[in-house]
Design a protein around this motif. Structure first.
Motif, mmCIF file in Angstrom:
data_model
loop_
_atom_site.group_PDB
_atom_site.id
_atom_site.type_symbol
_atom_site.label_atom_id
_atom_site.label_comp_id
_atom_site.label_asym_id
_atom_site.label_seq_id
_atom_site.Cartn_x
_atom_site.Cartn_y
_atom_site.Cartn_z
ATOM 1 N N VAL A 392 87.449 16.320 -70.327
ATOM 2 C CA VAL A 392 87.059 17.408 -71.921
ATOM 3 C C VAL A 392 88.583 18.449 -72.016
ATOM 4 O O VAL A 392 89.386 18.769 -70.820
ATOM 5 C CB VAL A 392 86.232 18.589 -71.418
ATOM 6 C CG1 VAL A 392 86.359 19.976 -71.697
ATOM 7 C CG2 VAL A 392 85.040 17.662 -70.848
ATOM 8 N N ASP A 393 88.787 18.600 -73.035
ATOM 9 C CA ASP A 393 90.517 18.686 -73.463
ATOM 10 C C ASP A 393 90.351 20.339 -73.732
ATOM 11 O O ASP A 393 90.627 21.315 -72.932
ATOM 12 C CB ASP A 393 90.981 18.792 -74.849
ATOM 13 C CG ASP A 393 91.413 17.361 -75.111
ATOM 14 O OD1 ASP A 393 91.619 16.605 -73.969
ATOM 15 O OD2 ASP A 393 89.628 16.641 -75.597
ATOM 16 N N PHE A 422 92.218 20.699 -68.175
ATOM 17 C CA PHE A 422 91.405 20.985 -69.301
ATOM 18 C C PHE A 422 91.956 22.459 -69.893
ATOM 19 O O PHE A 422 92.081 23.246 -68.770
ATOM 20 C CB PHE A 422 89.911 21.258 -69.704
ATOM 21 C CG PHE A 422 89.451 21.691 -68.475
ATOM 22 C CD1 PHE A 422 89.026 23.264 -68.015
ATOM 23 C CD2 PHE A 422 88.462 20.896 -67.350
ATOM 24 C CE1 PHE A 422 88.585 23.925 -67.072
ATOM 25 C CE2 PHE A 422 87.642 21.644 -66.291
ATOM 26 C CZ PHE A 422 87.749 23.143 -66.973
ATOM 27 N N SER A 423 92.358 22.813 -70.634
ATOM 28 C CA SER A 423 92.498 24.517 -71.202
ATOM 29 C C SER A 423 90.812 25.181 -71.384
ATOM 30 O O SER A 423 90.057 24.626 -71.338
ATOM 31 C CB SER A 423 92.859 24.420 -72.546
ATOM 32 O OG SER A 423 94.333 24.058 -72.570
ATOM 33 N N LEU A 424 90.807 26.749 -71.253
ATOM 34 C CA LEU A 424 90.279 27.166 -70.874
ATOM 35 C C LEU A 424 89.867 28.675 -72.050
ATOM 36 O O LEU A 424 90.814 29.599 -72.124
ATOM 37 C CB LEU A 424 89.662 27.521 -69.392
ATOM 38 C CG LEU A 424 88.806 28.695 -69.182
ATOM 39 C CD1 LEU A 424 87.606 27.741 -68.877
ATOM 40 C CD2 LEU A 424 89.222 28.838 -67.543
ATOM 41 N N LEU A 425 88.507 28.856 -72.319
ATOM 42 C CA LEU A 425 88.201 30.165 -73.065
ATOM 43 C C LEU A 425 87.124 31.028 -72.321
ATOM 44 O O LEU A 425 86.550 30.317 -72.191
ATOM 45 C CB LEU A 425 88.321 29.190 -74.990
ATOM 46 C CG LEU A 425 87.681 30.991 -75.209
ATOM 47 C CD1 LEU A 425 88.922 31.486 -75.542
ATOM 48 C CD2 LEU A 425 86.966 30.641 -77.163
ATOM 49 N N ARG A 426 87.158 31.947 -71.742
ATOM 50 C CA ARG A 426 86.500 32.350 -71.155
ATOM 51 C C ARG A 426 85.701 34.013 -71.226
ATOM 52 O O ARG A 426 86.817 34.732 -70.757
ATOM 53 C CB ARG A 426 86.846 32.883 -69.630
ATOM 54 C CG ARG A 426 85.534 33.025 -68.142
ATOM 55 C CD ARG A 426 86.494 32.856 -67.101
ATOM 56 N NE ARG A 426 85.758 33.177 -66.209
ATOM 57 C CZ ARG A 426 84.808 34.591 -65.806
ATOM 58 N NH1 ARG A 426 85.823 35.634 -66.318
ATOM 59 N NH2 ARG A 426 84.007 34.885 -64.891
ATOM 60 N N PRO A 427 85.414 33.929 -72.215
ATOM 61 C CA PRO A 427 85.015 35.117 -73.125
ATOM 62 C C PRO A 427 84.040 35.849 -72.529
ATOM 63 O O PRO A 427 83.696 35.764 -71.686
ATOM 64 C CB PRO A 427 84.008 34.417 -74.336
ATOM 65 C CG PRO A 427 83.822 33.797 -74.003
ATOM 66 C CD PRO A 427 84.858 32.896 -72.698
ATOM 67 N N ASN A 428 84.330 37.574 -71.948
ATOM 68 C CA ASN A 428 83.388 38.253 -70.805
ATOM 69 C C ASN A 428 83.373 38.975 -71.224
ATOM 70 O O ASN A 428 83.365 39.939 -72.283
ATOM 71 C CB ASN A 428 84.483 38.812 -69.732
ATOM 72 C CG ASN A 428 84.334 38.563 -68.095
ATOM 73 O OD1 ASN A 428 82.826 39.281 -68.484
ATOM 74 N ND2 ASN A 428 84.930 38.445 -67.268
#
Length: 501
Positions: A392-393, A422-428
């Motif tokens: 997973v990218d 992997f790079s990570l996007l974590r909306p909170n």
């Protein structure tokens, strides 16, 4: 002499007690994690049964004090439970060391304590996730963090806990200068190699691939407030299972329209991948159908990927009333995946939410392979390892925290990014929205508790990094347990020989 010994033991325990508080979830001091075992091992190895009981009590109290952030409802029982859990979990490695360690033996005995610590952390992670892992205290020390791309999270735990065991061994063997110099050199070389590996990886293997603009969108729904205001209703769900949900719990039209408007705003700003926070909306079945139809129109018109995340009313045949769900809509307007949160909070979520299947959904795009889990899922390394194995990218992780675990919970997620490449996007929804690259660098962050902004933008690398950790899996844990059994076997064997003599 006895008075001096008691004073020394008291000071050692006091220093250890202070350290346990210092690297707890509330304060997370990196140096405290290195120094605390130094004092507590010295205390445990010289004390009697009463001392060990006092140590356990101190651990319980320290756990209660240092983990108040983990208490959601402010109940005394939660504080006590936190303290007891920490007390038991933190005491066991010291007990194992006390039973197996013998003074004036080879340097290899310094491995007993870190091996025990790794084994216990692993067992805890299987049940409740990696909350409280010693490794997480080293956040921001990026060169040291890189080792987990090889060993997994527990490799960093091993290195930190090994330090106190080495210093105690040096002190105990201080009369044998040649021996202790050899031992000190071994640890120093390992320490230096870990640092150099991390520094080289950061300096020469940083992300070079092109990037994609992404957006993390925060909704207006506060699920914690909803559950508090509707506490009686949710208690009924826990007791009776699935039944009709009153309309007042579902999101109103304004909240839904706000999410759609923010999504359009993000596309206008050039975002190609957009992710909503966990439970950005609470929807009945009709609302879900209507929402996804509108999101499909936006995705098709703007040629973007949109990950929606919401709490939906489950089907009448389901055992529990809700699904904690995410749905990826692709640029062609089709559904890329539907995912249900798999790791559920044992008291707040598990009684009322249907669990997922612990399979990470992925889809190949022009921006790399995308993957998705939700919030608490990220605390289970064996589960997230699927992402590393599938290359997973970019991982999309809708989340919803609370003030006490902000920014800690977002920081914890960055360790999984390093482990699995992997790079990570974590909306909170309530806490720190963040974007990290696969080496743990912060690319963007926005604290939704302190700003009125609802959209965070970042540029994420579209190519992942190949890491060793997903391949070797739990090898370090296996070797640690194997080593402990080897020491146990040799200890028992020697005692039997002495008994025969």
């Amino acid at each position: 002499m006895k008075s001096n010994s008691l004073t020394k033991d008291f000071l050692l325990l006091l220093a250890g007690f202070t350290g346990m508080i210092g690297f707890g979830l509330n304060w997370h001091m990196a140096i405290a994690a290195w120094l605390t075992p130094l004092f507590l091992l010295a205390f445990i190895r010289s004390t009697k049964v009463w001392g060990f009981l006092l140590f356990f009590l101190s651990s319980v109290v320290a756990g209660s004090i240092s983990r108040t952030c983990f208490v959601m409802n402010g109940m005394l029982s939660e504080h006590i439970a936190n303290g007891l859990f920490f007390g038991v979990g933190y005491t066991v490695p010291y007990l194992i060391d006390r039973l197996l360690y013998r003074k004036q033996r080879g340097f290899y005995t310094t491995l007993i304590f870190p091996a025990a610590f790794v084994a216990i952390e692993y067992l805890v992670a299987l049940i409740l996730g990696t909350w409280g892992s010693v490794a997480h205290t080293q956040y921001n020390l990026l060169p040291f963090m890189q080792i987990i791309s090889v060993t997994g999270l527990f490799g960093l735990t091993f290195l930190v806990s090994w330090f106190g065991a080495v210093i105690n061994w040096v002190f105990e063997n201080r009369e044998h200068q040649v021996v202790i110099r050899r031992g000190m050199w071994i640890y120093a070389i390992v320490f230096l190699l870990v640092f150099l590996f991390g520094d080289i990886r950061l300096s020469f293997f940083s992300p070079q691939a092109e990037t994609v603009k992404v957006a993390a969108i925060t909704g207006d729904t506060d699920i914690q407030k909803v559950m508090k205001d509707e506490s009686e209703t949710f208690q009924q769900y826990k007791k009776q299972g699935n039944f009709d949900i009153p309309d007042r719990i579902f999101s109103n039209n304004q909240h839904i329209e706000n999410m759609l408007d923010r999504t359009r705003q993000a596309t206008n700003a050039g975002a190609k991948i957009i992710a909503w926070n966990e439970i950005s909306l609470i929807l009945n079945r009709h609302q879900v159908e209507s929402l996804l139809s509108q999101v499909k129109s936006i995705a098709l018109a703007r040629k973007v990927y949109i990950l929606t995340a919401f709490l939906e009313q489950s089907s009448p045949s389901s055992a529990k009333p809700f699904n904690n769900k995410s749905v990826l809509i692709q640029p062609d307007g089709q559904v890329g995946w539907e995912y249900l949160k798999s790791a559920l909070h044992p008291t707040a979520e598990a009684p009322i939410i249907n669990p997922g299947n612990f399979r990470i959904p992925t889809v190949i795009t022009q921006y790399g392979r995308l993957g998705n889990v939700i919030c608490y899922d990220m605390e289970f390394p064996r589960f997230i390892r699927q992402a590393g194995k599938q290359n997973v990218d970019i991982m999309l992780v809708p989340s919803f925290d609370w003030p006490g675990i902000t920014p800690l919970h977002a920081e914890m997620a960055s360790f999984e990014a390093i482990q699995n490449g992997f790079s990570l996007l974590r909306p909170n929804g309530q806490g720190l929205s963040a974007a990290f690259d696969y080496q743990g660098r912060v690319l963007a962050q926005m604290n939704t508790l302190t700003t009125d902004s609802k959209i965070m933008y970042a540029d994420l690398p579209i190519k992942s990094a190949t890491t060793i950790s997903p391949v070797v899996g739990d090898l370090l844990v296996f070797l640690s347990v194997l080593y402990l059994f080897f020491i146990l076997g040799t200890t028992v064997s020697k005692r039997r020989k002495k008994t025969k003599i």
